[in-house]
Design a protein around this motif. Structure first.
Motif, PDB file in Angstrom:
ATOM      1  N   GLU A 100       0.829  -1.206   0.000  1.00 11.68           N
ATOM      2  CA  GLU A 100       0.000   0.000   0.000  1.00 11.68           C
ATOM      3  C   GLU A 100       0.862   1.254   0.000  1.00 11.68           C
ATOM      4  OE1 GLU A 100      -3.141  -0.075  -0.382  1.00 11.68           O
ATOM      5  OE2 GLU A 100      -3.658  -2.147   0.122  1.00 11.68           O
ATOM      6  N   ILE A 101       0.345   2.298  -0.642  1.00 15.84           N
ATOM      7  CA  ILE A 101       0.955   3.628  -0.595  1.00 15.84           C
ATOM      8  C   ILE A 101       0.447   4.331   0.655  1.00 15.84           C
ATOM      9  CG2 ILE A 101       1.030   5.897  -1.706  1.00 15.84           C
ATOM     10  CD1 ILE A 101       0.723   4.343  -4.386  1.00 15.84           C
ATOM     11  N   GLU A 102       1.358   4.746   1.512  1.00 18.52           N
ATOM     12  CA  GLU A 102       0.965   5.412   2.756  1.00 18.52           C
ATOM     13  C   GLU A 102       1.643   6.777   2.850  1.00 18.52           C
ATOM     14  OE1 GLU A 102       1.218   3.190   6.357  1.00 18.52           O
ATOM     15  OE2 GLU A 102       0.879   1.262   5.359  1.00 18.52           O
ATOM     16  N   VAL A 103       0.846   7.817   2.897  1.00 21.54           N
ATOM     17  CA  VAL A 103       1.373   9.163   3.128  1.00 21.54           C
ATOM     18  C   VAL A 103       1.503   9.326   4.639  1.00 21.54           C
ATOM     19  CG1 VAL A 103       1.004  11.630   2.837  1.00 21.54           C
ATOM     20  CG2 VAL A 103       0.326  10.052   1.020  1.00 21.54           C
ATOM     21  N   MET A 104       2.742   9.397   5.115  1.00 22.29           N
ATOM     22  CA  MET A 104       3.001   9.388   6.550  1.00 22.29           C
ATOM     23  C   MET A 104       2.995  10.783   7.173  1.00 22.29           C
ATOM     24  SD  MET A 104       3.333   6.145   6.847  1.00 22.29           S
ATOM     25  CE  MET A 104       3.889   6.010   8.537  1.00 22.29           C
ATOM     26  N   CYS A 105       3.373  11.794   6.393  1.00 19.96           N
ATOM     27  CA  CYS A 105       3.481  13.139   6.955  1.00 19.96           C
ATOM     28  C   CYS A 105       3.321  14.169   5.851  1.00 19.96           C
ATOM     29  CB  CYS A 105       4.833  13.306   7.652  1.00 19.96           C
ATOM     30  SG  CYS A 105       5.046  14.875   8.514  1.00 19.96           S
ATOM     31  N   VAL A 106       2.568  15.203   6.130  1.00 16.79           N
ATOM     32  CA  VAL A 106       2.396  16.334   5.216  1.00 16.79           C
ATOM     33  C   VAL A 106       2.730  17.603   5.986  1.00 16.79           C
ATOM     34  CG1 VAL A 106       0.804  17.644   3.766  1.00 16.79           C
ATOM     35  CG2 VAL A 106       0.594  15.148   3.904  1.00 16.79           C
ATOM     36  N   SER A 107       3.561  18.448   5.405  1.00 16.12           N
ATOM     37  CA  SER A 107       3.909  19.716   6.041  1.00 16.12           C
ATOM     38  C   SER A 107       3.520  20.846   5.100  1.00 16.12           C
ATOM     39  CB  SER A 107       5.410  19.766   6.346  1.00 16.12           C
ATOM     40  OG  SER A 107       5.722  20.939   7.065  1.00 16.12           O
ATOM     41  N   ALA A 108       2.498  21.588   5.497  1.00 14.21           N
ATOM     42  CA  ALA A 108       1.987  22.677   4.660  1.00 14.21           C
ATOM     43  C   ALA A 108       1.777  23.917   5.520  1.00 14.21           C
ATOM     44  CB  ALA A 108       0.690  22.259   3.990  1.00 14.21           C
ATOM     45  N   SER A 109       1.545  25.031   4.866  1.00 11.42           N
ATOM     46  CA  SER A 109       1.288  26.287   5.563  1.00 11.42           C
ATOM     47  C   SER A 109       0.338  27.123   4.715  1.00 11.42           C
ATOM     48  CB  SER A 109       2.599  27.055   5.797  1.00 11.42           C
ATOM     49  OG  SER A 109       3.161  27.463   4.557  1.00 11.42           O
ATOM     50  N   ARG A 110      -0.060  28.257   5.233  1.00 14.28           N
ATOM     51  CA  ARG A 110      -0.940  29.148   4.464  1.00 14.28           C
ATOM     52  C   ARG A 110      -0.238  29.628   3.200  1.00 14.28           C
ATOM     53  NH1 ARG A 110      -3.807  33.935   7.653  1.00 14.28           N
ATOM     54  NH2 ARG A 110      -4.694  32.057   8.641  1.00 14.28           N
ATOM     55  N   GLN A 111       1.072  29.837   3.301  1.00 13.59           N
ATOM     56  CA  GLN A 111       1.830  30.295   2.141  1.00 13.59           C
ATOM     57  C   GLN A 111       2.139  29.144   1.185  1.00 13.59           C
ATOM     58  OE1 GLN A 111       2.727  30.954   5.386  1.00 13.59           O
ATOM     59  NE2 GLN A 111       1.836  33.020   5.364  1.00 13.59           N
ATOM     60  N   ALA A 112       2.149  27.919   1.704  1.00 18.77           N
ATOM     61  CA  ALA A 112       2.465  26.742   0.884  1.00 18.77           C
ATOM     62  C   ALA A 112       1.426  25.654   1.167  1.00 18.77           C
ATOM     63  CB  ALA A 112       3.872  26.242   1.183  1.00 18.77           C
ATOM     64  N   PRO A 113       0.203  25.816   0.635  1.00 12.74           N
ATOM     65  CA  PRO A 113      -0.874  24.859   0.930  1.00 12.74           C
ATOM     66  C   PRO A 113      -0.651  23.518   0.232  1.00 12.74           C
ATOM     67  CG  PRO A 113      -1.605  26.477  -0.677  1.00 12.74           C
ATOM     68  CD  PRO A 113      -0.247  26.924  -0.223  1.00 12.74           C
ATOM     69  N   ALA A 114      -1.095  22.456   0.885  1.00 11.05           N
ATOM     70  CA  ALA A 114      -0.960  21.114   0.331  1.00 11.05           C
ATOM     71  C   ALA A 114      -2.057  20.840  -0.689  1.00 11.05           C
ATOM     72  CB  ALA A 114      -1.030  20.077   1.447  1.00 11.05           C
ATOM     73  N   VAL A 115      -1.815  19.846  -1.537  1.00 14.86           N
ATOM     74  CA  VAL A 115      -2.831  19.400  -2.491  1.00 14.86           C
ATOM     75  C   VAL A 115      -3.960  18.717  -1.729  1.00 14.86           C
ATOM     76  CG1 VAL A 115      -3.291  17.890  -4.458  1.00 14.86           C
ATOM     77  CG2 VAL A 115      -1.099  19.060  -4.282  1.00 14.86           C
ATOM     78  N   GLU A 116      -5.176  19.037  -2.058  1.00 13.47           N
ATOM     79  CA  GLU A 116      -6.315  18.379  -1.426  1.00 13.47           C
ATOM     80  C   GLU A 116      -6.434  16.948  -1.940  1.00 13.47           C
ATOM     81  OE1 GLU A 116     -11.194  18.806  -1.081  1.00 13.47           O
ATOM     82  OE2 GLU A 116      -9.985  20.345  -2.060  1.00 13.47           O
ATOM     83  N   GLU A 117      -6.559  15.998  -1.025  1.00  7.48           N
ATOM     84  CA  GLU A 117      -6.711  14.596  -1.412  1.00  7.48           C
ATOM     85  C   GLU A 117      -8.164  14.345  -1.797  1.00  7.48           C
ATOM     86  OE1 GLU A 117      -6.027  10.030   0.219  1.00  7.48           O
ATOM     87  OE2 GLU A 117      -5.481  11.720   1.487  1.00  7.48           O
ATOM     88  N   TRP A 118      -8.488  14.656  -3.015  1.00  2.38           N
ATOM     89  CA  TRP A 118      -9.887  14.534  -3.456  1.00  2.38           C
ATOM     90  C   TRP A 118     -10.172  13.132  -4.001  1.00  2.38           C
ATOM     91  CZ3 TRP A 118     -11.623  13.639  -8.455  1.00  2.38           C
ATOM     92  CH2 TRP A 118     -10.652  13.660  -9.462  1.00  2.38           C
ATOM     93  N   ALA A 119      -9.123  12.386  -4.362  1.00  2.00           N
ATOM     94  CA  ALA A 119      -9.259  10.985  -4.763  1.00  2.00           C
ATOM     95  C   ALA A 119      -8.237  10.195  -3.954  1.00  2.00           C
ATOM     96  CB  ALA A 119      -8.994  10.817  -6.261  1.00  2.00           C
ATOM     97  N   ASP A 120      -8.656   9.063  -3.414  1.00  2.00           N
ATOM     98  CA  ASP A 120      -7.832   8.273  -2.495  1.00  2.00           C
ATOM     99  C   ASP A 120      -6.412   8.080  -3.040  1.00  2.00           C
ATOM    100  OD1 ASP A 120      -6.630   6.211  -0.933  1.00  2.00           O
ATOM    101  OD2 ASP A 120      -8.616   5.526  -0.321  1.00  2.00           O
TER     102      ASP A 120
END
Length: 241
Positions: A100-120
């Motif tokens: 399985e693909i597991e995203v373990m950690c995401v580091s984002a901020s208001r200036q650098a927003p993360a991609v929304e996980e809209w599809a699994d």
């Protein structure tokens, strides 16, 4: 609780075990109190007793391992936050574990927003740089096994069209080179992922940018790659979680 913790800490300092009298003396506890707490800690599995000597038990060992694991996770999170701010992009850490693909950690901020996980993310590894990077580190059989469970399907108009096309792309991927995708997972977003192999574990650190900043993608990925190589020893130890 404080007295029990003092006993545990004192036992931990004796690699070859310690007697109740010795532990009572070193902790400043009355012997009857020390005996009572030691019996309770043995009953709960935090200590073990062999030939009159007390040692750390399985429960205490599990606590130690959990604490070390949390420290490693914290190290990864702190490192990602540093690179997020210095490079100016959201950061992602992921690995391939148990198929399985597991995203373990995401580091984002208001200036650098993360991609929304809209599809699994697990089901759409063919469409994003994280998944493509992880799959590129697997052998042919493991890739085909993954695609048998999660076949290629359209996510955006730019997504690779079928399993064979993806397998050909993965076969052309150069070892240790950043993997780049442009709007294949999310329209308006481009991503790059840098491969990291830790023993038998396939891992990746990735970043994303708005499509109108696509010219920043490769320079940012190469800067990230240089940072990874600079801190590879400490980083590979920390991401083995």
């Amino acid at each position: 609780m404080q007295r029990a913790m003092r006993l545990l800490e004192t036992v931990a300092g004796h690699a070859y075990g310690a007697t109740a009298k010795q532990l009572a003396r070193e902790t400043g506890l009355a012997l009857p109190t020390a005996y009572h707490l030691l019996r309770t800690l043995v009953h709960e599995g935090y200590l073990s007793r062999e030939k009159g000597l007390f040692f750390l038990g399985d429960a205490a060992e599990r606590l130690g391992r959990s604490g070390a694991q949390q420290k490693r996770r914290s190290t990864v999170a702190d490192t990602l936050a540093h690179w997020r701010d210095s490079i100016g992009v959201p950061m992602y850490y992921a690995l391939y574990r148990d198929g399985e693909i597991e995203v373990m950690c995401v580091s984002a901020s208001r200036q650098a927003p993360a991609v929304e996980e809209w599809a699994d993310f697990r089901e759409t590894g063919h469409a994003h740089a994280i998944g493509q990077c992880l799959l590129s580190q697997l052998d042919e059989d493991a890739r085909r096994d993954h695609l048998a469970r999660y076949p290629v399907q359209p996510v955006t108009p730019y997504t690779v069209r079928d399993n064979d096309a993806l397998l050909r792309r993965l076969a052309r991927t150069r070892r240790m080179e950043p993997v780049v995708e442009r709007q294949e997972y999310a329209v308006g977003t481009v991503c790059a992922a840098v491969p990291i192999t830790v023993g038998a574990t396939a891992a990746t650190l990735a970043l994303s940018l708005p499509a109108h900043q696509a010219d920043r993608l490769l320079p940012a990925a190469h800067r990230l790659q240089a940072e990874i190589w600079r801190h590879l020893g400490a980083l590979t130890l920390s991401i083995s979680i």
